[in-house]
Every structure is written in C-alpha cells, then in structure tokens.
Design an enzyme around this catalytic site. Structure first.
Site, PDB file in Angstrom:
ATOM      1  N   LYS A  28       0.820  -1.216   0.000  1.00 57.99           N
ATOM      2  CA  LYS A  28       0.000   0.000   0.000  1.00 57.99           C
ATOM      3  C   LYS A  28       0.857   1.269   0.000  1.00 57.99           C
ATOM      4  O   LYS A  28       0.539   2.255  -0.658  1.00 57.99           O
ATOM      5  CB  LYS A  28      -0.912  -0.045   1.231  1.00 57.99           C
ATOM      6  CG  LYS A  28      -1.975   0.999   1.198  1.00 57.99           C
ATOM      7  CD  LYS A  28      -2.977   0.794   2.296  1.00 57.99           C
ATOM      8  CE  LYS A  28      -3.672   2.083   2.684  1.00 57.99           C
ATOM      9  NZ  LYS A  28      -3.785   3.136   1.719  1.00 57.99           N
ATOM     10  N   ARG A  82     -10.663   3.296  -2.015  1.00 56.34           N
ATOM     11  CA  ARG A  82      -9.431   2.868  -1.346  1.00 56.34           C
ATOM     12  C   ARG A  82      -9.153   3.867  -0.243  1.00 56.34           C
ATOM     13  O   ARG A  82      -9.393   5.063  -0.418  1.00 56.34           O
ATOM     14  CB  ARG A  82      -8.259   2.941  -2.329  1.00 56.34           C
ATOM     15  CG  ARG A  82      -7.863   1.663  -2.967  1.00 56.34           C
ATOM     16  CD  ARG A  82      -6.652   1.918  -3.856  1.00 56.34           C
ATOM     17  NE  ARG A  82      -5.390   1.819  -3.132  1.00 56.34           N
ATOM     18  CZ  ARG A  82      -4.716   0.698  -2.967  1.00 56.34           C
ATOM     19  NH1 ARG A  82      -5.159  -0.423  -3.484  1.00 56.34           N
ATOM     20  NH2 ARG A  82      -3.571   0.683  -2.308  1.00 56.34           N
ATOM     21  N   HIS A 119     -19.731  11.401   0.761  1.00 53.44           N
ATOM     22  CA  HIS A 119     -20.152  10.145   1.375  1.00 53.44           C
ATOM     23  C   HIS A 119     -21.684  10.124   1.479  1.00 53.44           C
ATOM     24  O   HIS A 119     -22.289  11.135   1.865  1.00 53.44           O
ATOM     25  CB  HIS A 119     -19.529  10.013   2.771  1.00 53.44           C
ATOM     26  CG  HIS A 119     -19.876   8.722   3.434  1.00 53.44           C
ATOM     27  ND1 HIS A 119     -19.275   7.532   3.092  1.00 53.44           N
ATOM     28  CD2 HIS A 119     -20.798   8.441   4.393  1.00 53.44           C
ATOM     29  CE1 HIS A 119     -19.808   6.560   3.822  1.00 53.44           C
ATOM     30  NE2 HIS A 119     -20.727   7.073   4.616  1.00 53.44           N
TER      31      HIS A 119
HETATM   32  C1  GAR Z   1     -21.492   7.729  -4.215  1.00 51.82           C
HETATM   33  O1  GAR Z   1     -22.744   7.449  -3.639  1.00 51.82           O
HETATM   34  C2  GAR Z   1     -20.519   8.193  -3.151  1.00 51.82           C
HETATM   35  O2  GAR Z   1     -21.102   8.998  -2.178  1.00 51.82           O
HETATM   36  C3  GAR Z   1     -20.079   6.873  -2.584  1.00 51.82           C
HETATM   37  O3  GAR Z   1     -19.901   6.032  -3.692  1.00 51.82           O
HETATM   38  C4  GAR Z   1     -20.827   6.440  -4.705  1.00 51.82           C
HETATM   39  C5  GAR Z   1     -20.040   6.657  -5.973  1.00 51.82           C
HETATM   40  O4  GAR Z   1     -20.915   6.906  -7.046  1.00 51.82           O
HETATM   41  N1  GAR Z   1     -18.861   7.007  -1.827  1.00 51.82           N
HETATM   42  C6  GAR Z   1     -18.622   6.366  -0.696  1.00 51.82           C
HETATM   43  O5  GAR Z   1     -19.392   5.559  -0.211  1.00 51.82           O
HETATM   44  C7  GAR Z   1     -17.306   6.735  -0.029  1.00 51.82           C
HETATM   45  N2  GAR Z   1     -17.254   6.277   1.306  1.00 51.82           N
HETATM   46  P1  GAR Z   1     -20.369   7.517  -8.398  1.00 51.82           P
HETATM   47  O6  GAR Z   1     -19.173   6.649  -8.817  1.00 51.82           O
HETATM   48  O7  GAR Z   1     -21.519   7.376  -9.356  1.00 51.82           O
HETATM   49  O8  GAR Z   1     -19.979   8.938  -8.139  1.00 51.82           O
END
Ligand code: GAR
Length: 206
Positions: A69, A95, A113
């Site tokens: 990593k 990641r 998030h």
């Molecule tokens: C989104 O809902 C974002 O908030 C979440 O992944 C999705 C990505 O969607 N992120 C997390 O959960 C981070 N902890 P996208 O690729 O269509 O933007």
C-alpha cells in the site's frame, strides 16, 4: 487554459456519476475549474469512459503492480504532484488513502459520502441507514483525514427515508443530492469561502 485556473484531480473507482456532476457544473460555468486528471484504481471504471468523452486525461494506477500500500500511495502522490492540482476530489474512490497522501495534501483532499456523517461511515452507508431504521439520512462532503469518513464536515444535505424505501431507492434519492452538493462544495473551496478551525468548517463572513 488561463494561468490562475483552479485545477482538480478526481479520484474514482466506479460509475463516476459524481465526476459527471463536476464535469457538467464546469461545462455550465457554475464551477470555474479545470479537471487536470482523473485517477482510477480500477481499470474498468465507467468514470474513466466519462472522462475520456470529455477529453480529460486519465490514469489507471494498478494496485497489483505495487509491492504494498505504501508503494501505491507513493506513486499516487507522484502523479498528483506532477499535475500540481489545487484540490483532490474523491468521487466514489474506494481505497483508503495512506498517511503519506494525507500529509502531503493537507486540507486539499475532499470526499463525498452517502450518509449524514458521523452516522454510517464506511461501506454500504445507505444499507446501514435502512437497517438502523433512521428516518433521515443524506450526504456529506468532508475534508479527508487519516480516519474513515471522519474529517471535518464541509456541507450536508438531509434526505428523508420513507417506509417503502429499500437500499436502491434511498441510494438514488441521496445520489441526486450528491450531484448538487459536491460541485457547490468545490466552488466554496475554490472561492476561499471556508475557514477551518480544528473540526469545524464555517463560511467566512463577507
Ligand atoms: C457515491 O454514492 C458516493 O457517495 C459513494 O460512492 C458512490 C459513488 O458513485 N462514496 C462512498 O461511499 C465513499 N465512502 P459515483 O461513482 O456514481 O460517483
């Protein structure tokens, strides 16, 4: 490209709808910024296709090509330095960033998030909210620190949860709000509207 343009790196792993919202906001001249680079840790991320369609440079950094990593994070830092970006936006980047990345770009990394943090950090936030039985959830944009979804909160939108919601319907309702919230948060940073005092992020009074 004008010399003083606000340069973004967007880090992605998947679908890239938040990346698309940032691209659209720039195209519609609501956000005056330039995406210098989109970086993915997944070769098949749809986000990479979205970027290419808009002639945005992309890089796939393959975790399998690095010993560990730390080595991966060093490569990531190098790429981000090369493009000398003003802000790094995590948009569905799945990641955890290592200490070297966080320390090198202090207060220059933000994340979106799909919950009202500090509730439901980590994976499957929408499922966690449904299972817990909360009546409201939402989305949060926050600065990234070394914890999981734990950095100072920039902005949030509340989304109601209805009795007949499932993970899919709630995720869609939250995602719609994410697409509004993220470009606006980037704009506030670009316009230097924010003050950070330990955990608390406030708007400067004009
Ligand atoms: C989104 O809902 C974002 O908030 C979440 O992944 C999705 C990505 O969607 N992120 C997390 O959960 C981070 N902890 P996208 O690729 O269509 O933007």
């Amino acid at each position: 490209m004008p010399l003083n343009v606000f340069k973004l790196a967007v880090l992605v792993s998947g679908r890239g709808s938040n990346l698309q919202a940032i691209i659209d906001s720039i195209d519609q001249k609501e956000l005056h910024a330039h995406i210098s680079i989109v970086i993915s840790n997944k070769i098949d991320a749809m986000a990479l296709e979205r970027a290419k369609k808009h002639d945005i440079k992309t890089i796939f950094i393959d975790p399998a090509s690095y010993l560990d990593k730390n080595a991966y994070d060093k490569a990531l830092v190098e790429k981000l330095k090369f493009f000398s970006v003003d802000l790094i936006c995590l948009a569905g980047y799945m990641r955890i960033l290592g200490e070297e990345v966080i320390q090198t770009f202090k207060e220059k990394i933000i994340n979106i998030h799909p919950s009202l943090l500090p509730a439901f950090p980590g994976l499957n936030a929408q499922k966690q909210a449904i299972e817990y039985g909360v009546k409201f959830s939402g989305c949060t944009v926050h600065f990234v620190d070394s914890g999981v979804d734990s950095g100072p909160i920039i902005s949030q939108t509340v989304v109601p949860i209805y009795d007949d919601d499932d993970e899919k319907s709630l995720s869609e309702r939250i995602l719609n709000e994410e697409h509004n919230l993220y470009p606006k948060a980037i704009r506030m940073i670009k316009e230097k509207q924010l003050k950070i005092n330990n955990r608390t992020v406030t708007r400067k009074t004009l």
